[in-house]
Structure formats: C-alpha cells, structure tokens
Motif scaffolding. Structure first.
Motif, PDB file in Angstrom:
ATOM      1  N   ILE A 207      -0.778   0.122  -8.459  1.00 26.01           N
ATOM      2  CA  ILE A 207      -0.036   1.078  -7.882  1.00 26.01           C
ATOM      3  C   ILE A 207       1.617   0.860  -8.189  1.00 26.01           C
ATOM      4  CG2 ILE A 207       0.895   2.005  -5.582  1.00 26.01           C
ATOM      5  CD1 ILE A 207      -1.776   1.052  -4.480  1.00 26.01           C
ATOM      6  N   THR A 208       2.095   1.993  -8.483  1.00 26.40           N
ATOM      7  CA  THR A 208       3.596   1.980  -9.207  1.00 26.40           C
ATOM      8  C   THR A 208       4.319   3.140  -8.505  1.00 26.40           C
ATOM      9  OG1 THR A 208       2.854   3.201 -11.040  1.00 26.40           O
ATOM     10  CG2 THR A 208       3.174   0.651 -11.213  1.00 26.40           C
ATOM     11  N   ASN A 209       5.363   3.202  -8.723  1.00 29.06           N
ATOM     12  CA  ASN A 209       6.440   4.200  -7.963  1.00 29.06           C
ATOM     13  C   ASN A 209       5.960   4.522  -6.684  1.00 29.06           C
ATOM     14  OD1 ASN A 209       7.455   4.745 -10.611  1.00 29.06           O
ATOM     15  ND2 ASN A 209       5.584   6.156 -11.110  1.00 29.06           N
ATOM     16  N   THR A 210       6.190   3.490  -5.976  1.00 29.76           N
ATOM     17  CA  THR A 210       5.965   3.579  -4.296  1.00 29.76           C
ATOM     18  C   THR A 210       6.808   2.878  -3.628  1.00 29.76           C
ATOM     19  OG1 THR A 210       4.492   3.221  -2.633  1.00 29.76           O
ATOM     20  CG2 THR A 210       4.484   1.724  -4.525  1.00 29.76           C
ATOM     21  N   ARG A 211       7.247   3.257  -2.346  1.00 28.79           N
ATOM     22  CA  ARG A 211       8.298   2.764  -1.652  1.00 28.79           C
ATOM     23  C   ARG A 211       7.807   1.343  -1.122  1.00 28.79           C
ATOM     24  NH1 ARG A 211      10.380   6.575   3.102  1.00 28.79           N
ATOM     25  NH2 ARG A 211      11.789   4.954   3.324  1.00 28.79           N
ATOM     26  N   LEU A 212       6.485   0.855  -0.952  1.00 28.62           N
ATOM     27  CA  LEU A 212       6.147  -0.310  -0.551  1.00 28.62           C
ATOM     28  C   LEU A 212       5.783  -1.307  -1.696  1.00 28.62           C
ATOM     29  CD1 LEU A 212       3.569   0.695   2.305  1.00 28.62           C
ATOM     30  CD2 LEU A 212       5.906  -0.330   2.357  1.00 28.62           C
ATOM     31  N   TYR A 213       5.958  -2.481  -1.837  1.00 37.55           N
ATOM     32  CA  TYR A 213       5.720  -3.468  -2.770  1.00 37.55           C
ATOM     33  C   TYR A 213       4.035  -3.405  -2.878  1.00 37.55           C
ATOM     34  CZ  TYR A 213      10.034  -5.466  -2.524  1.00 37.55           C
ATOM     35  OH  TYR A 213      11.515  -5.597  -2.794  1.00 37.55           O
ATOM     36  N   PRO A 214       3.381  -3.315  -4.092  1.00 37.67           N
ATOM     37  CA  PRO A 214       1.925  -3.069  -4.062  1.00 37.67           C
ATOM     38  C   PRO A 214       1.142  -4.250  -3.111  1.00 37.67           C
ATOM     39  CG  PRO A 214       2.785  -3.101  -6.298  1.00 37.67           C
ATOM     40  CD  PRO A 214       3.993  -3.296  -5.227  1.00 37.67           C
ATOM     41  N   TRP A 215       1.491  -5.521  -3.078  1.00 37.90           N
ATOM     42  CA  TRP A 215       1.100  -6.372  -2.166  1.00 37.90           C
ATOM     43  C   TRP A 215       0.972  -6.147  -0.738  1.00 37.90           C
ATOM     44  CZ3 TRP A 215       3.595  -8.626   1.819  1.00 37.90           C
ATOM     45  CH2 TRP A 215       4.893  -8.530   1.782  1.00 37.90           C
ATOM     46  N   ARG A 216       1.780  -5.106  -0.211  1.00 37.53           N
ATOM     47  CA  ARG A 216       1.649  -4.791   1.129  1.00 37.53           C
ATOM     48  C   ARG A 216       0.497  -3.874   1.530  1.00 37.53           C
ATOM     49  NH1 ARG A 216       6.423  -6.120   3.976  1.00 37.53           N
ATOM     50  NH2 ARG A 216       8.090  -6.602   2.938  1.00 37.53           N
ATOM     51  N   TYR A 217       0.103  -3.208   0.297  1.00 41.83           N
ATOM     52  CA  TYR A 217      -1.065  -2.487   0.483  1.00 41.83           C
ATOM     53  C   TYR A 217      -2.223  -3.077   0.911  1.00 41.83           C
ATOM     54  CZ  TYR A 217       1.403   1.939  -0.888  1.00 41.83           C
ATOM     55  OH  TYR A 217       2.177   2.841  -1.088  1.00 41.83           O
ATOM     56  N   LEU A 218      -2.416  -4.308   0.380  1.00 44.46           N
ATOM     57  CA  LEU A 218      -3.542  -5.161   0.886  1.00 44.46           C
ATOM     58  C   LEU A 218      -3.610  -5.377   2.287  1.00 44.46           C
ATOM     59  CD1 LEU A 218      -3.400  -8.312  -1.736  1.00 44.46           C
ATOM     60  CD2 LEU A 218      -5.222  -6.462  -1.778  1.00 44.46           C
ATOM     61  N   PHE A 219      -2.507  -5.619   2.916  1.00 46.82           N
ATOM     62  CA  PHE A 219      -2.350  -5.961   4.552  1.00 46.82           C
ATOM     63  C   PHE A 219      -2.726  -4.846   5.217  1.00 46.82           C
ATOM     64  CE2 PHE A 219       0.250  -9.298   2.318  1.00 46.82           C
ATOM     65  CZ  PHE A 219      -0.596 -10.592   3.273  1.00 46.82           C
ATOM     66  N   LEU A 220      -2.196  -3.495   4.604  1.00 51.81           N
ATOM     67  CA  LEU A 220      -2.304  -2.204   5.341  1.00 51.81           C
ATOM     68  C   LEU A 220      -3.774  -1.750   5.274  1.00 51.81           C
ATOM     69  CD1 LEU A 220      -0.722   0.482   6.339  1.00 51.81           C
ATOM     70  CD2 LEU A 220      -0.466   1.049   4.223  1.00 51.81           C
ATOM     71  N   ILE A 221      -4.223  -1.698   4.298  1.00 55.03           N
ATOM     72  CA  ILE A 221      -5.711  -1.396   4.126  1.00 55.03           C
ATOM     73  C   ILE A 221      -6.777  -2.364   4.929  1.00 55.03           C
ATOM     74  CG2 ILE A 221      -7.612  -0.972   2.558  1.00 55.03           C
ATOM     75  CD1 ILE A 221      -5.661  -0.249   0.413  1.00 55.03           C
ATOM     76  N   GLU A 222      -6.468  -3.521   4.684  1.00 55.73           N
ATOM     77  CA  GLU A 222      -7.526  -4.386   5.420  1.00 55.73           C
ATOM     78  C   GLU A 222      -7.162  -4.625   6.928  1.00 55.73           C
ATOM     79  OE1 GLU A 222      -7.390  -7.493   1.341  1.00 55.73           O
ATOM     80  OE2 GLU A 222      -6.627  -8.059   3.252  1.00 55.73           O
ATOM     81  N   GLY A 223      -5.680  -4.540   7.265  1.00 58.54           N
ATOM     82  CA  GLY A 223      -5.699  -4.652   8.769  1.00 58.54           C
ATOM     83  C   GLY A 223      -6.240  -3.330   9.411  1.00 58.54           C
ATOM     84  N   SER A 224      -6.068  -2.192   8.780  1.00 63.34           N
ATOM     85  CA  SER A 224      -6.405  -0.769   9.323  1.00 63.34           C
ATOM     86  C   SER A 224      -7.932  -0.760   9.548  1.00 63.34           C
ATOM     87  CB  SER A 224      -6.102   0.203   8.592  1.00 63.34           C
ATOM     88  OG  SER A 224      -4.557   0.399   8.409  1.00 63.34           O
ATOM     89  N   LEU A 225      -8.742  -1.262   8.503  1.00 65.57           N
ATOM     90  CA  LEU A 225     -10.198  -1.212   8.595  1.00 65.57           C
ATOM     91  C   LEU A 225     -10.766  -2.186   9.668  1.00 65.57           C
ATOM     92  CD1 LEU A 225     -10.944  -0.913   4.654  1.00 65.57           C
ATOM     93  CD2 LEU A 225     -11.137   0.720   6.508  1.00 65.57           C
ATOM     94  N   THR A 226     -10.019  -3.363   9.647  1.00 62.63           N
ATOM     95  CA  THR A 226     -10.449  -4.480  10.601  1.00 62.63           C
ATOM     96  C   THR A 226     -10.188  -3.918  12.087  1.00 62.63           C
ATOM     97  OG1 THR A 226      -9.582  -6.057   9.155  1.00 62.63           O
ATOM     98  CG2 THR A 226      -9.858  -6.570  11.426  1.00 62.63           C
ATOM     99  N   PHE A 227      -9.087  -3.120  12.437  1.00 64.42           N
ATOM    100  CA  PHE A 227      -8.894  -2.836  13.818  1.00 64.42           C
ATOM    101  C   PHE A 227     -10.192  -1.704  14.130  1.00 64.42           C
ATOM    102  CE2 PHE A 227      -6.982  -0.144  16.982  1.00 64.42           C
ATOM    103  CZ  PHE A 227      -6.547  -1.256  18.096  1.00 64.42           C
ATOM    104  N   LEU A 228     -10.207  -0.794  13.195  1.00 69.27           N
ATOM    105  CA  LEU A 228     -11.261   0.338  13.403  1.00 69.27           C
ATOM    106  C   LEU A 228     -12.585  -0.211  13.439  1.00 69.27           C
ATOM    107  CD1 LEU A 228      -9.815   3.011  10.912  1.00 69.27           C
ATOM    108  CD2 LEU A 228      -9.610   3.083  13.278  1.00 69.27           C
TER     109      LEU A 228
END
Length: 503
Positions: A207-228
């Motif tokens: 992932i490029t050209n984004t406001r978040l560092y790419p490694w943050r998407y790991l936590f975003l995706i995994e945390g959201s799926l876990t909670f749901l």
C-alpha cells in the motif's frame, strides 16, 4: 451412571431418561464397584455426536484462536516495515514492549480462568476476544513507545486466560482419547495465523500514497475482524452440551454420559478454590510445569522472531514475510500428524519428546551453518523449528488435562501452565537482541538447549508413568485398562488405587 447399550427392552426401570439401557453389574475385581467402565457400546451414536461437535464448535473456536494469535504476534511483521522508526523507538524498546505483554499475561490468567469456570467459558471467551480485538484496533492510534507499551499491557491481560479456557471448554465435550486431535485442529489456527499474517503483511506493505503507515493497516484489519467475530461467538457458542440447541434429548444424555465416565469426575462441578488448589500437592504437577517452561522458549522464539530469523537469508522485507508462510503451514501439518498419532496410540509423552527434538535439531542446524551459502538447508531448518513448537504445546496441555479428572484442578493447572510457557517470551524477547543480529547465535543456542532439556523431561515423565502404572497393576494383581475405570471415581487423582496415568 449407566452403561449405554444399543438394544432395547420393555422394562422401564432398565432405561435412563434418554432411553439408554442401564447395565447393573456386580463389583469388579478392581474394587471399582458397580460403576460402569468408560466404554460406550453404541459407537455409531458416539461418532455422530462427535461429528456434530466437530462441525459446530471447532471451526468457530479455531477462528477465535486464529484472531488471538494474529493480535498477539503481528509485531514481528510490523517491525519489518519500520514500525520502530515510525514510533521513534530507542535502543531495546521494541524488546521491552514484547516483554511487558507477558507480565499481565501470567498475573491475570488464573483469576480470569477461575471466572471463566464460574460464569462459563462460552460467555467469558467472546468477552476476552472483544477486549483483545479492541486493544489491537487501538494500536492504529499509537504514536509513541508509551502508548504501545500501555496497549500491550492490556492486550496481555485480555489474552491471558483465553487458551486455558478453550482447553477446559473442549474437555467438557470430548473424552480423553479424543481431545488431542481436536485441540490440534484448533491450535493449528495459530500456525495458519502466523502464515496468514505473513500473507496479509505481504499485501498490506504494498500500500502506498496513504495517510497511514502500511504496518498500521495490519492492526486496523485484524482488530476490526476480531471484534466483529467476538460478537458472533457470544451469540453462537453453547454454554454446555446440555444447552446445545443442535442436540436432541438423547444426544444430550449421551454427551453427559461420555464426560462423566471418561473426562470429568463430576460434570459441571461448582468451582471450589480450596479444593482446586490441591493440584499443587501432586509432585507430577511440577514436572508438567517444568516441561511448560522448556516449551515456552522455543514456542515464543519462533512465534515472535521467525521473520527476523528468515530475514538473515538476505531477502527483501516483502519476501521475508512471504517466506514465513510455508514453515508455519508445515508446522500446522506436523501438529495434526503428531496429534492424530497421539490419539490413535493413546500416548502423549513420546510425541512431545519428538516435537522438542525437532526444535533442537532445527535451531542447531541454523546456528552452525553458513546460511547465506546454504540457503536451502537453512530454510529447511526453519521448517523444523515450526514442527517442534506447535505439537508439544497441544499435546502437553492435553496430557495433564487427561490426567486431571477434577474440573476445578484442571482449570487451575491449565491457567498456570499455559501462561508459564508464554511468559518464557520474556526470555525469548531478551535473547534476540539487536546486538546479536542478524545471526542471533546466542538466542538460537539457548532455544536449542531448552528444546533438548524438554525432550529429556518429557521422555522421563512418560517412563515414570509407565513404571508407576505397572506398579499399581502389580499391587492390584492384574493389568487394569484406564478405560475400565470411570473418571467419577478418580476425583482425587493418583491417591486413588484405581488411578492409571494416561500415558
């Protein structure tokens, strides 16, 4: 309790409430009395019941543990994408945030596990899952070392009793000889999670050209799926077989019978702390805990540092994460092979020792060869590392659960043993130091040594159990099969003459 048979009769008194025939037997040679053995005559009904448990429970629990492993082990992937630099870590602060996780992990496991026994694992497990999913999701907002350390503390707290409670939950559905392969299927999710994390990191790091560092998407995706998924699990998991909507009355009675005669001395026994703590009066308890200590260092070293070990082969960041997939998948396959073999032979100790041996050899190879000029051999060594970490963990937990008929003592021992193995991550996170990178020779040698000692301890304990069973048989005057004795008579463990070790 009554033995279960397949034939029918007209005498109403011969049947229990589910329609199974009561077998009134005279006192046996063993002195067991007229209590029934742990056999169930209607094997077809029993297999059908187990299939229902397998299809309804294992996939959900495996996915829950997959998210658990993802949320705990994703720091290694994030590190390869520059997380330390982005959060301005200094010197060994990365190792500190790895270490701090294990303090609450050990401190809070026993009390939370006891609450799980009190209120039911089917309710407590999804709540814990929602908590560690939230901590993972909040990591996206972390901006410095202090924030990460706080989140890792609460992550350790919320994950502390998860695995012990899953083990206990499964023991209330499966007999002792069925448990290892089911627990292996569940635990294989950990290996698959590590592999999936590598694949996810491989994709996310593009992932490029984004406001978040790419490694943050790991936590975003995994945390959201876990909670749901935690919300779904809370609504789905049955409190016990008696409350399972997918079973009819006859199947519920059979499920209760199976556990009464071959798992728990008293099914769904009320938790009594004083009685449960008596597990620490048994010397063999400390042998199990010593093996857990030896298991913990290889387990955590591979879980936390496999990306760094593979990185020594000289691949790019993206390829390094991709190349962690195959060893983790092979670890899951080896876990299933050893667990199924263990259930088939009704032996735990020899397969635990074999797993430790794999770890010892893999670490030794990687530490002693020129990995750059012998990349294929070195990469194969990472496969052996993964073979030797998953299987002993599953089989060891199964081993001492098989030998602890008292439900409360089982919960206490598991809630101490499993975190004890995980707290050895404190050792792993402090032997893989930046100063020893990229070879990590001291860390590999230390991990190999723990593997060797673990193999010796597991083999020695297994030999002790064989000899003690023979001593007990000599005293009785004949060989007693453990399946002849219902677990309801074995509440006090080895102090009971009819007790036989599950090898």
């Amino acid at each position: 309790m009554s033995a279960i048979k397949t034939d029918t009769g007209s005498d109403e008194e011969r049947f229990d409430k589910a329609g199974y025939e009561v077998n009134q037997e005279p006192e046996s040679e063993s002195g067991v009395g007229n209590s029934e053995p742990a056999y169930v005559v209607d094997h077809g009904a029993e297999r059908a019941l187990c299939r229902k448990f397998d299809y309804r429970l294992l996939p959900v629990l495996a996915l829950m543990y997959l998210f658990n492993a993802l949320d705990k082990g994703n720091l290694g992937n994030a590190k390869t994408d520059g997380m330390e630099k982005d959060l301005h870590f200094k010197s060994n602060q990365y190792n500190i945030i790895l270490s701090v996780f294990y303090v609450p992990y050990v401190l809070f496991a026993p009390p939370i596990a006891m609450l799980g026994k009190r209120f039911g694992p089917a309710r407590v497990l999804p709540i814990l899952m929602a908590c560690f999913g939230s901590m993972t999701l909040l990591t996206v907002a972390a901006t410095n070392f202090a924030g990460m350390m706080t989140l890792r503390w609460f992550l350790g707290m919320s994950e502390s009793a998860f695995f012990p409670l899953v083990i206990y939950y499964l023991t209330t559905f499966y007999r002792r000889g069925e448990l290892a392969r089911r627990l292996a299927i569940f635990y294989a999710a950990s290996n698959i999670a590590n592999a999936f994390s590598g694949l996810l990191a491989y994709g996310v790091f593009h992932i490029t050209n984004t406001r978040l560092y790419p490694w943050r998407y790991l936590f975003l995706i995994e945390g959201s799926l876990t909670f749901l998924f935690a919300i779904f699990a809370f609504l789905y998991l049955p409190k016990s077989a008696v409350n399972a909507r997918f079973l009819n009355d006859k199947e519920k009675a059979l499920a209760y019978h199976r556990i009464q005669v071959d798992s728990s001395s008293v099914v769904n026994e009320q938790f009594n702390l004083k009685e449960s703590l008596k597990i620490f009066r048994q010397p063999v308890t400390y042998a199990f805990l010593a093996i857990e200590v030896c298991l913990g260092v290889p387990l955590q070293s591979v879980s936390l540092f496999l990306p760094q070990i593979v990185a020594r082969l000289g691949y790019s960041t993206v390829k390094t994460n991709l190349y962690t997939v195959a060893p983790n998948i092979s670890g899951a396959v080896m876990l299933l092979i050893l667990a199924f073999s263990s259930d088939y032979t009704r032996r735990r100790g020899p397969f635990i020792a074999l797993g430790f041996t794999f770890t010892f050899i893999g670490m030794l190879i990687y530490a002693t060869i020129d990995v750059i000029n012998q990349k294929h051999v070195a990469y194969f060594a990472t496969f052996m590392m993964c073979w030797g970490t998953s299987a002993p963990s599953v089989l060891l937990s199964t081993w001492y659960n098989n030998n602890t008929p008292h439900e409360g003592r089982r919960v206490v021992l598991t809630s101490v043993g499993v975190p004890l193995a995980n707290v050895m991550g404190l050792v792993s996170s402090n032997i893989f130091t930046p100063g020893s990178a990229p070879k990590y020779i001291p860390a590999l040698a230390t991990t190999a040594a723990f593997g060797a000692v673990g193999a010796v301890l597991a083999a020695s304990l297994s030999l002790f159990m064989v000899l003690d069973n023979k001593r007990r048989d000599r005293k009785l005057g004949r060989k007693l099969d453990i399946r002849e004795v219902p677990t309801e008579l074995l509440r006090d463990g080895p102090s009971v003459p009819e007790f036989r070790w599950f090898l």
